[in-house]
Scaffold this motif. Structure first.
Motif, short mmCIF file in Angstrom:
data_model
loop_
_atom_site.label_atom_id
_atom_site.label_comp_id
_atom_site.label_asym_id
_atom_site.label_seq_id
_atom_site.Cartn_x
_atom_site.Cartn_y
_atom_site.Cartn_z
N THR A 1 34.66 -0.42 43.54
CA THR A 1 34.44 -1.29 42.22
C THR A 1 34.64 -2.39 42.44
O THR A 1 33.98 -3.40 42.22
CB THR A 1 35.52 -0.78 41.24
OG1 THR A 1 35.28 0.69 40.95
CG2 THR A 1 35.17 -1.46 40.07
N SER A 2 35.81 -2.96 43.22
CA SER A 2 36.07 -4.13 43.56
C SER A 2 34.99 -5.10 44.77
O SER A 2 34.69 -6.19 44.48
CB SER A 2 37.42 -4.60 44.08
OG SER A 2 37.79 -3.75 45.49
N ARG A 3 34.49 -4.06 45.62
CA ARG A 3 33.38 -4.68 46.35
C ARG A 3 32.14 -4.96 45.78
O ARG A 3 31.67 -6.02 46.09
CB ARG A 3 33.27 -3.67 47.35
CG ARG A 3 34.33 -3.65 48.57
CD ARG A 3 33.89 -2.30 49.68
NE ARG A 3 34.74 -2.69 50.97
CZ ARG A 3 34.47 -3.18 52.08
NH1 ARG A 3 33.41 -4.27 52.16
NH2 ARG A 3 35.42 -3.25 52.86
N ARG A 4 31.88 -3.93 44.82
CA ARG A 4 30.80 -4.25 43.98
C ARG A 4 30.79 -5.49 43.16
O ARG A 4 29.77 -6.13 42.90
CB ARG A 4 30.32 -2.93 43.13
CG ARG A 4 29.83 -1.88 43.90
CD ARG A 4 29.48 -0.82 43.11
NE ARG A 4 29.00 0.47 43.91
CZ ARG A 4 28.93 1.46 43.54
NH1 ARG A 4 29.22 2.10 42.38
NH2 ARG A 4 28.28 2.54 44.19
N VAL A 5 32.04 -5.73 42.58
CA VAL A 5 32.39 -6.93 41.77
C VAL A 5 32.24 -8.14 42.49
O VAL A 5 31.58 -9.23 42.20
CB VAL A 5 33.51 -6.92 40.91
CG1 VAL A 5 33.81 -8.08 40.28
CG2 VAL A 5 33.36 -6.02 39.97
N VAL A 6 32.83 -8.25 43.63
CA VAL A 6 32.65 -9.35 44.59
C VAL A 6 31.42 -9.49 45.03
O VAL A 6 30.84 -10.86 45.22
CB VAL A 6 33.73 -9.34 45.65
CG1 VAL A 6 33.39 -10.27 46.79
CG2 VAL A 6 35.04 -9.29 45.06
N PHE A 7 30.51 -8.67 45.55
CA PHE A 7 29.19 -8.52 45.85
C PHE A 7 28.29 -9.24 44.76
O PHE A 7 27.25 -9.83 45.11
CB PHE A 7 28.76 -7.37 46.48
CG PHE A 7 27.26 -7.76 46.94
CD1 PHE A 7 26.85 -8.11 48.07
CD2 PHE A 7 26.23 -7.05 46.30
CE1 PHE A 7 25.61 -8.21 48.55
CE2 PHE A 7 24.65 -7.21 46.47
CZ PHE A 7 24.69 -7.67 48.02
N GLY A 8 28.82 -9.08 43.56
CA GLY A 8 27.79 -9.40 42.48
C GLY A 8 28.02 -10.86 42.13
O GLY A 8 27.06 -11.63 41.99
N TYR A 9 29.19 -11.63 42.75
CA TYR A 9 29.30 -12.94 42.79
C TYR A 9 28.75 -13.65 44.02
O TYR A 9 28.12 -14.65 43.78
CB TYR A 9 30.76 -13.43 42.56
CG TYR A 9 31.20 -13.06 41.25
CD1 TYR A 9 31.27 -14.01 40.34
CD2 TYR A 9 31.72 -11.91 40.84
CE1 TYR A 9 31.71 -14.03 39.06
CE2 TYR A 9 32.32 -11.78 39.68
CZ TYR A 9 32.14 -12.76 38.44
OH TYR A 9 32.91 -13.01 37.50
N LEU A 10 28.95 -12.87 45.20
CA LEU A 10 28.54 -13.65 46.35
C LEU A 10 27.43 -13.37 46.78
O LEU A 10 26.56 -14.22 47.54
CB LEU A 10 29.60 -13.07 47.51
CG LEU A 10 31.23 -13.57 47.27
CD1 LEU A 10 31.85 -13.15 48.37
CD2 LEU A 10 31.32 -15.11 47.17
N GLN A 11 26.55 -12.22 46.64
CA GLN A 11 25.48 -11.77 46.96
C GLN A 11 25.00 -11.93 48.58
O GLN A 11 23.89 -12.39 49.07
CB GLN A 11 24.50 -12.76 46.49
CG GLN A 11 24.34 -12.52 44.80
CD GLN A 11 23.90 -11.23 44.25
OE1 GLN A 11 22.76 -10.53 44.94
NE2 GLN A 11 24.33 -10.57 43.54
N ASN A 12 26.19 -11.83 49.51
CA ASN A 12 26.18 -11.89 50.87
C ASN A 12 27.02 -10.75 51.43
O ASN A 12 28.25 -10.87 51.14
CB ASN A 12 26.54 -13.44 51.12
CG ASN A 12 26.40 -13.58 52.65
OD1 ASN A 12 26.17 -12.68 53.59
ND2 ASN A 12 26.49 -14.55 53.07
N LYS A 13 26.53 -9.97 52.03
CA LYS A 13 27.19 -8.58 52.54
C LYS A 13 28.12 -8.78 53.49
O LYS A 13 29.21 -8.35 53.97
CB LYS A 13 26.27 -7.51 52.88
CG LYS A 13 25.36 -7.66 53.96
CD LYS A 13 24.34 -6.55 54.17
CE LYS A 13 23.57 -6.61 55.36
NZ LYS A 13 22.76 -5.50 55.51
N TYR A 14 27.82 -10.05 54.46
CA TYR A 14 28.53 -10.38 55.63
C TYR A 14 29.99 -11.15 55.10
O TYR A 14 30.86 -11.04 55.65
CB TYR A 14 27.75 -11.36 56.55
CG TYR A 14 26.57 -10.63 57.12
CD1 TYR A 14 26.63 -9.64 57.78
CD2 TYR A 14 25.27 -11.26 56.69
CE1 TYR A 14 25.38 -8.68 58.35
CE2 TYR A 14 24.15 -10.40 57.13
CZ TYR A 14 24.17 -9.47 58.06
OH TYR A 14 23.20 -8.43 58.43
N ALA A 15 29.56 -11.77 54.16
CA ALA A 15 30.85 -12.51 53.35
C ALA A 15 31.82 -11.39 52.69
O ALA A 15 33.01 -11.80 52.96
CB ALA A 15 30.21 -13.60 52.29
#
Length: 162
Positions: A61-75
């Motif tokens: 869940t936290s990975r999905r939330v952060v990816f929603g903000y960053l849109q960069n899987k490497y970051a």
């Protein structure tokens, strides 16, 4: 009247501002330090610190939330694998803003924004400061140590002459 409207729009629309902050946050996470204006750095700090705090708990869940903000899987992987380990015991304040003066073209205030635990220069300075601490009462002891060293120097010169 603009009562209770304290949000800095940075002269951009909502979509442009969100895209800019997302890109800057990804760059900060990947490079650990970026150079920008003071207003953007303050806006970025408010944007990225909750994401870093979210990374302390490594769940889907936290990975999905952060990816929603960053849109960069490497970051996102960098944030959850390396940065979250270093900041696990820190209760907040994950970024530092260092002012660098004004820009020549438009006189805008510029600064560095960096992750606190990743500045090797400041970490080295802290280590050397602790090691060089002395007391005033030991001046006589250091003078006694220096005196025998001075007497040994001529003896070594005589041996070299022979």
């Amino acid at each position: 009247m603009r009562h209770n409207k304290k949000f800095n729009h940075l002269g951009r629309t909502k979509a442009h501002r969100d895209a800019m902050l997302s890109n800057m946050a990804s760059s900060l996470i990947l490079h650990k330090r970026i150079f920008t204006t003071l207003a953007k750095a303050k806006a970025l700090r408010m944007y990225v610190e909750p994401l870093i705090n979210r990374a302390k708990e490594d769940t889907t869940t936290s990975r999905r939330v952060v990816f929603g903000y960053l849109q960069n899987k490497y970051a996102v992987t960098e944030l959850f694998k390396e940065i979250s380990v270093k900041i696990a015991d820190r209760p907040g304040g994950y970024t530092r803003i260092l002012k660098t003066g004004n820009r020549l073209g438009d006189n805008a205030k510029t600064c560095f924004i960096e992750l606190v635990d990743y500045n090797e220069n400041m970490l080295k300075e802290k280590a050397t400061k602790k090691a060089t601490r002395t007391r005033r009462s030991k001046k006589t002891a250091s003078a006694e140590v220096a005196a025998p060293a001075a007497t040994e120097t001529p003896a070594t010169e005589e041996k070299a002459a022979e």
